[in-house]
Design a protein around this motif. Structure first.
Motif, PDB file in Angstrom:
ATOM      1  N   TYR A  55       0.841  -1.208   0.000  1.00  0.00           N
ATOM      2  CA  TYR A  55       0.000   0.000   0.000  1.00  0.00           C
ATOM      3  C   TYR A  55       0.872   1.252   0.000  1.00  0.00           C
ATOM      4  O   TYR A  55       0.593   2.204  -0.712  1.00  0.00           O
ATOM      5  CB  TYR A  55      -0.920   0.008   1.213  1.00  0.00           C
ATOM      6  CG  TYR A  55      -2.134  -0.886   1.088  1.00  0.00           C
ATOM      7  CD1 TYR A  55      -2.220  -1.890   0.124  1.00  0.00           C
ATOM      8  CD2 TYR A  55      -3.209  -0.742   1.950  1.00  0.00           C
ATOM      9  CE1 TYR A  55      -3.326  -2.703   0.031  1.00  0.00           C
ATOM     10  CE2 TYR A  55      -4.329  -1.551   1.859  1.00  0.00           C
ATOM     11  CZ  TYR A  55      -4.379  -2.527   0.903  1.00  0.00           C
ATOM     12  OH  TYR A  55      -5.486  -3.323   0.808  1.00  0.00           O
ATOM     13  N   TYR A  59       0.738   4.184  -2.731  1.00  0.00           N
ATOM     14  CA  TYR A  59       0.503   5.581  -2.348  1.00  0.00           C
ATOM     15  C   TYR A  59       1.611   6.487  -2.873  1.00  0.00           C
ATOM     16  O   TYR A  59       1.355   7.616  -3.289  1.00  0.00           O
ATOM     17  CB  TYR A  59       0.380   5.722  -0.835  1.00  0.00           C
ATOM     18  CG  TYR A  59      -0.796   4.991  -0.228  1.00  0.00           C
ATOM     19  CD1 TYR A  59      -1.950   4.725  -0.975  1.00  0.00           C
ATOM     20  CD2 TYR A  59      -0.763   4.544   1.078  1.00  0.00           C
ATOM     21  CE1 TYR A  59      -3.025   4.045  -0.418  1.00  0.00           C
ATOM     22  CE2 TYR A  59      -1.832   3.872   1.646  1.00  0.00           C
ATOM     23  CZ  TYR A  59      -2.954   3.628   0.896  1.00  0.00           C
ATOM     24  OH  TYR A  59      -4.014   2.965   1.446  1.00  0.00           O
ATOM     25  N   ARG A  63       0.949   9.595  -5.387  1.00  0.00           N
ATOM     26  CA  ARG A  63       1.403  10.935  -5.007  1.00  0.00           C
ATOM     27  C   ARG A  63       2.149  11.625  -6.148  1.00  0.00           C
ATOM     28  O   ARG A  63       2.138  12.843  -6.256  1.00  0.00           O
ATOM     29  CB  ARG A  63       2.312  10.800  -3.780  1.00  0.00           C
ATOM     30  CG  ARG A  63       2.294  11.986  -2.870  1.00  0.00           C
ATOM     31  CD  ARG A  63       3.052  11.730  -1.576  1.00  0.00           C
ATOM     32  NE  ARG A  63       2.227  10.969  -0.630  1.00  0.00           N
ATOM     33  CZ  ARG A  63       2.524   9.767  -0.152  1.00  0.00           C
ATOM     34  NH1 ARG A  63       3.631   9.160  -0.501  1.00  0.00           N
ATOM     35  NH2 ARG A  63       1.725   9.159   0.690  1.00  0.00           N
ATOM     36  N   ALA A  92      -5.962  -0.609  -2.075  1.00  0.00           N
ATOM     37  CA  ALA A  92      -5.174   0.373  -1.323  1.00  0.00           C
ATOM     38  C   ALA A  92      -5.898   1.716  -1.270  1.00  0.00           C
ATOM     39  O   ALA A  92      -5.963   2.355  -0.219  1.00  0.00           O
ATOM     40  CB  ALA A  92      -3.799   0.544  -1.959  1.00  0.00           C
ATOM     41  N   LEU A  93      -6.440   2.144  -2.399  1.00  0.00           N
ATOM     42  CA  LEU A  93      -7.141   3.432  -2.417  1.00  0.00           C
ATOM     43  C   LEU A  93      -8.447   3.366  -1.645  1.00  0.00           C
ATOM     44  O   LEU A  93      -8.864   4.347  -1.025  1.00  0.00           O
ATOM     45  CB  LEU A  93      -7.378   3.880  -3.857  1.00  0.00           C
ATOM     46  CG  LEU A  93      -6.097   4.202  -4.627  1.00  0.00           C
ATOM     47  CD1 LEU A  93      -6.409   4.573  -6.063  1.00  0.00           C
ATOM     48  CD2 LEU A  93      -5.319   5.313  -3.946  1.00  0.00           C
ATOM     49  N   TYR A  94      -9.102   2.215  -1.662  1.00  0.00           N
ATOM     50  CA  TYR A  94     -10.331   2.044  -0.898  1.00  0.00           C
ATOM     51  C   TYR A  94     -10.055   2.136   0.601  1.00  0.00           C
ATOM     52  O   TYR A  94     -10.904   2.583   1.371  1.00  0.00           O
ATOM     53  CB  TYR A  94     -10.971   0.699  -1.242  1.00  0.00           C
ATOM     54  CG  TYR A  94     -12.295   0.455  -0.569  1.00  0.00           C
ATOM     55  CD1 TYR A  94     -13.452   1.069  -1.045  1.00  0.00           C
ATOM     56  CD2 TYR A  94     -12.393  -0.387   0.528  1.00  0.00           C
ATOM     57  CE1 TYR A  94     -14.668   0.849  -0.434  1.00  0.00           C
ATOM     58  CE2 TYR A  94     -13.617  -0.612   1.147  1.00  0.00           C
ATOM     59  CZ  TYR A  94     -14.752   0.007   0.659  1.00  0.00           C
ATOM     60  OH  TYR A  94     -15.960  -0.202   1.271  1.00  0.00           O
ATOM     61  N   LEU A  96      -8.006   4.092   2.073  1.00  0.00           N
ATOM     62  CA  LEU A  96      -7.626   5.437   2.516  1.00  0.00           C
ATOM     63  C   LEU A  96      -8.692   6.030   3.429  1.00  0.00           C
ATOM     64  O   LEU A  96      -9.891   5.852   3.186  1.00  0.00           O
ATOM     65  CB  LEU A  96      -7.453   6.361   1.308  1.00  0.00           C
ATOM     66  CG  LEU A  96      -6.176   6.207   0.512  1.00  0.00           C
ATOM     67  CD1 LEU A  96      -6.268   7.037  -0.771  1.00  0.00           C
ATOM     68  CD2 LEU A  96      -4.977   6.618   1.326  1.00  0.00           C
ATOM     69  N   GLU A  98     -11.077   8.984   4.970  1.00  0.00           N
ATOM     70  CA  GLU A  98     -11.744  10.117   4.337  1.00  0.00           C
ATOM     71  C   GLU A  98     -10.971  11.403   4.637  1.00  0.00           C
ATOM     72  O   GLU A  98     -10.421  11.576   5.715  1.00  0.00           O
ATOM     73  CB  GLU A  98     -13.171  10.234   4.889  1.00  0.00           C
ATOM     74  CG  GLU A  98     -14.125  10.770   3.859  1.00  0.00           C
ATOM     75  CD  GLU A  98     -15.558  10.550   4.262  1.00  0.00           C
ATOM     76  OE1 GLU A  98     -16.296  11.539   4.296  1.00  0.00           O
ATOM     77  OE2 GLU A  98     -15.912   9.408   4.548  1.00  0.00           O
ATOM     78  N   THR A 100      -8.225  12.394   3.061  1.00  0.00           N
ATOM     79  CA  THR A 100      -6.788  12.219   2.870  1.00  0.00           C
ATOM     80  C   THR A 100      -6.255  13.227   1.843  1.00  0.00           C
ATOM     81  O   THR A 100      -6.956  13.570   0.892  1.00  0.00           O
ATOM     82  CB  THR A 100      -6.474  10.785   2.419  1.00  0.00           C
ATOM     83  OG1 THR A 100      -5.070  10.645   2.267  1.00  0.00           O
ATOM     84  CG2 THR A 100      -7.127  10.454   1.104  1.00  0.00           C
ATOM     85  N   LEU A 102      -3.907  12.636  -0.236  1.00  0.00           N
ATOM     86  CA  LEU A 102      -3.428  11.892  -1.398  1.00  0.00           C
ATOM     87  C   LEU A 102      -4.373  12.121  -2.587  1.00  0.00           C
ATOM     88  O   LEU A 102      -5.585  12.082  -2.425  1.00  0.00           O
ATOM     89  CB  LEU A 102      -3.384  10.402  -1.058  1.00  0.00           C
ATOM     90  CG  LEU A 102      -2.573   9.510  -1.981  1.00  0.00           C
ATOM     91  CD1 LEU A 102      -1.089   9.764  -1.760  1.00  0.00           C
ATOM     92  CD2 LEU A 102      -2.888   8.067  -1.720  1.00  0.00           C
ATOM     93  N   TRP A 104      -6.167  10.707  -4.767  1.00  0.00           N
ATOM     94  CA  TRP A 104      -6.805   9.452  -5.168  1.00  0.00           C
ATOM     95  C   TRP A 104      -7.675   9.628  -6.406  1.00  0.00           C
ATOM     96  O   TRP A 104      -7.883   8.686  -7.158  1.00  0.00           O
ATOM     97  CB  TRP A 104      -7.655   8.908  -4.021  1.00  0.00           C
ATOM     98  CG  TRP A 104      -8.706   9.882  -3.564  1.00  0.00           C
ATOM     99  CD1 TRP A 104      -8.576  10.799  -2.566  1.00  0.00           C
ATOM    100  CD2 TRP A 104     -10.008  10.065  -4.111  1.00  0.00           C
ATOM    101  NE1 TRP A 104      -9.719  11.545  -2.453  1.00  0.00           N
ATOM    102  CE2 TRP A 104     -10.623  11.108  -3.393  1.00  0.00           C
ATOM    103  CE3 TRP A 104     -10.725   9.454  -5.137  1.00  0.00           C
ATOM    104  CZ2 TRP A 104     -11.911  11.548  -3.666  1.00  0.00           C
ATOM    105  CZ3 TRP A 104     -12.010   9.899  -5.417  1.00  0.00           C
ATOM    106  CH2 TRP A 104     -12.599  10.930  -4.681  1.00  0.00           C
TER     107      TRP A 104
END
Length: 160
Positions: A55, A59, A63, A92-94, A96, A98, A100, A102, A104
């Motif tokens: 993950y 990320y 980024r 991985a994105l799921y 994250l 709320e 964040t 990043l 996404w």
């Protein structure tokens, strides 16, 4: 061979000595014995202990996606070192939290589709609004215009 020896072996279980069978916790299998229906590991698979590291690598790739461009889940996974695991990027994105920081929203499905729409229509609307704010255009079917689907593909060709 004794008559019925096969049935007796089947009744004994997995062929281990009785003391060895008792020493394992219930539900724990012998090394090398897979549960029914579990497939052997392939090169693109990720071990459960490495999920945090995987993950983090995903990320780091997300980024680096520049503003105004998008990448597919497959491209992100490949750039992170998992070329046959686009679902890993999705997981991985799921995961994250709320709010964040990043970006996404710059990761889309193959062909530019907003795959978040299946999980959350509100999330898909948020993703579309953020991408439009960055200057991306959408076609009539709600996909990112393919001419803009270029970020990681372009950098891959330059480095080759």
């Amino acid at each position: 061979m004794r008559p019925g020896a096969g049935r007796a072996a089947a009744r004994r279980g997995n062929g281990l000595h009785a003391a060895a069978r008792r020493s394992r916790a219930p539900g724990v299998r012998a090394p090398g014995v897979r549960a029914p229906g579990v497939r052997p590991r392939k090169s693109g698979d990720v071990r459960m202990g490495a999920i945090g590291t995987a993950y983090a690598r995903i990320y780091a790739v997300v980024r680096r996606i520049p503003r105004g461009t998008v990448a597919t889940y497959g491209e992100v996974a490949a750039k992170a070192g998992y070329p046959h695991a686009p679902r890993l990027a999705g997981y991985a994105l799921y995961a994250l939290p709320e709010g964040t920081p990043l970006p996404w929203h710059r990761v889309v499905g193959a062909g530019g589709r907003l795959s978040l729409a299946r999980l959350s229509p509100d999330g898909a609307l948020t993703q579309r609004m953020r991408l439009e704010r960055e200057g991306l255009k959408f076609d009539a079917r709600g996909r990112v215009v393919t001419g803009r689907l270029k970020s990681l593909r372009a950098s891959k060709k330059k480095s080759s």
